[in-house]
Design a protein around this motif. Structure first.
Motif, mmCIF file in Angstrom:
data_model
loop_
_atom_site.group_PDB
_atom_site.id
_atom_site.type_symbol
_atom_site.label_atom_id
_atom_site.label_comp_id
_atom_site.label_asym_id
_atom_site.label_seq_id
_atom_site.Cartn_x
_atom_site.Cartn_y
_atom_site.Cartn_z
ATOM 1 N N ILE A 1 -4.708 6.258 2.203
ATOM 2 C CA ILE A 1 -4.150 4.985 1.724
ATOM 3 C C ILE A 1 -4.671 4.695 0.325
ATOM 4 C CG2 ILE A 1 -4.016 2.495 2.121
ATOM 5 C CD1 ILE A 1 -4.288 3.041 5.088
ATOM 6 N N THR B 1 -1.356 0.770 7.533
ATOM 7 C CA THR B 1 -2.541 1.062 8.350
ATOM 8 C C THR B 1 -2.131 1.605 9.716
ATOM 9 O OG1 THR B 1 -3.778 -0.687 7.232
ATOM 10 C CG2 THR B 1 -4.628 0.080 9.343
ATOM 11 N N LYS B 2 -1.103 1.013 10.302
ATOM 12 C CA LYS B 2 -0.603 1.514 11.588
ATOM 13 C C LYS B 2 -0.010 2.903 11.432
ATOM 14 C CE LYS B 2 0.638 -3.120 13.248
ATOM 15 N NZ LYS B 2 1.777 -3.992 13.665
ATOM 16 N N LEU C 1 0.798 5.357 1.295
ATOM 17 C CA LEU C 1 0.163 6.344 2.161
ATOM 18 C C LEU C 1 0.590 7.725 1.691
ATOM 19 C CD1 LEU C 1 -1.600 6.843 4.681
ATOM 20 C CD2 LEU C 1 0.502 6.797 6.049
ATOM 21 N N ALA D 1 0.547 -3.520 3.704
ATOM 22 C CA ALA D 1 -0.751 -2.946 4.048
ATOM 23 C C ALA D 1 -0.933 -2.815 5.555
ATOM 24 C CB ALA D 1 -1.870 -3.798 3.446
ATOM 25 N N SER D 2 -0.576 -3.847 6.313
ATOM 26 C CA SER D 2 -0.764 -3.801 7.765
ATOM 27 C C SER D 2 0.090 -2.704 8.395
ATOM 28 C CB SER D 2 -0.413 -5.156 8.375
ATOM 29 O OG SER D 2 0.935 -5.512 8.053
ATOM 30 N N ARG E 1 0.836 -1.187 0.000
ATOM 31 C CA ARG E 1 0.000 0.000 0.000
ATOM 32 C C ARG E 1 0.885 1.256 0.000
ATOM 33 N NH1 ARG E 1 -3.173 -3.288 -0.993
ATOM 34 N NH2 ARG E 1 -5.270 -3.667 -0.128
ATOM 35 N N GLN F 1 -0.801 5.149 9.289
ATOM 36 C CA GLN F 1 -1.852 6.135 9.082
ATOM 37 C C GLN F 1 -2.418 6.639 10.406
ATOM 38 O OE1 GLN F 1 -5.633 4.815 7.487
ATOM 39 N NE2 GLN F 1 -5.778 6.616 6.159
ATOM 40 N N ARG F 2 -2.485 5.764 11.407
ATOM 41 C CA ARG F 2 -2.981 6.189 12.714
ATOM 42 C C ARG F 2 -2.071 7.257 13.334
ATOM 43 N NH1 ARG F 2 -3.294 0.350 13.761
ATOM 44 N NH2 ARG F 2 -5.372 -0.398 13.129
#
Length: 272
Positions: free
Chosen positions: A268, A258-259, A243, A254-255, A241, A261-262
């Motif tokens: 994304i 995702t972290k 960002l 991807a995992s 992915r 992005q927080r």
């Protein structure tokens, strides 16, 4: 002899009165006849009213299409199932139907009986629909992501390369082989490009938003081409992915994205 003259005078008077009376009756009859026989001007018909309603529906639909092109993030109705192209086609079909019905409604009323506005509003709706659709397509081509965009949180520490590296390692794991800086002299507007081989991750920092808009697409295409080129290698396997922030871009699994992005915010996107 006098009696004879009196007789003629009486006869002339009676004839004059009869003529005056007849003239009054005839004039009264001619005055009433046009008034009673004059056809009533028809400003609308049931068919023309139906055409106007369909035309209004076409204008509303095309307006929704244009609004979505301007602010796709705020008008999410068309993102779920129906699609913008289908909306444009529906608006065009409705406007064409309204135009045909309006013309038919105008032709079915005799010329001496119809008003100038009979069936005209359907033509107005048709023109307005075409203008709105044209505007929507122009906006889509010039601004694929829309003009009005949803505010996205952006808290990446772009002022410090070391802070960017630490944040990515905190979410993706320690870069065992160390970060490698790529040359940016050939890319005006790019501040830094940092990459890590183990685990695979990278980020780019741009000097300003204009440079980000200029190089972001090329960077994403380069990432996609490298993954395709080494698709048979184990290092390229996985769910990757990207960002995106205002002045930065990060790449990882991807995992991990995702972290990240927080912590940083951003948007994304998949690697295509």
């Amino acid at each position: 002899m006098t009696d004879d003259l009196d007789f003629f005078e009486d006869y002339a008077d009676s004839q004059g009165k009869a003529q005056v009376h007849g003239t009054a009756e005839n004039s009264g009859g001619r005055g009433d006849e046009p008034k009673n026989a004059r056809p009533q001007v028809r400003r609308s018909t049931p068919l023309s009213r139906i055409a106007v309603l369909i035309g209004i529906a076409a204008v509303i639909t095309s307006g929704l299409f244009l609004a979505h092109a301007v602010a796709p993030a705020k008008i999410t109705l068309l993102n779920n199932g129906f699609g913008t192209i289908k909306v444009a086609m529906a608006a065009a079909a409705l406007s064409a139907l309204a135009l045909v019905l309006g013309i038919v409604a105008r032709c079915t009323v005799p010329r001496f009986q119809r008003s100038n506005v009979t069936g005209s509003w359907s033509i107005v709706c048709f023109v307005c629909t075409l203008l709105l659709l044209a505007g929507g397509f122009v906006v889509q081509n010039l601004f694929p992501t829309g003009i009005v965009k949803e505010a996205v949180r952006d808290e990446a520490p772009t002022s410090s390369v070391a802070a960017m590296e630490q944040e990515m390692e905190r979410n993706s794991g320690t870069c065992t082989d160390g970060w490698q800086a790529m040359g940016v002299s050939e890319y005006p507007g790019v501040s830094s490009i940092e990459a890590c081989k183990n685990p695979r991750m990278a980020f780019i920092v741009f000097s300003n938003e204009s440079a980000a808009s200029l190089y972001r697409g090329a960077a994403e295409q380069k990432i996609a081409s490298l993954l395709n080129e080494y698709s048979d290698k184990s290092e390229a396997q996985g769910d990757w992915r990207i960002l995106n922030g205002k002045q930065w871009l990060a790449f990882a699994q991807a995992s991990e994205i995702t972290k990240l992005q927080r912590s940083w915010g951003g948007t994304i996107s998949e690697v295509e």
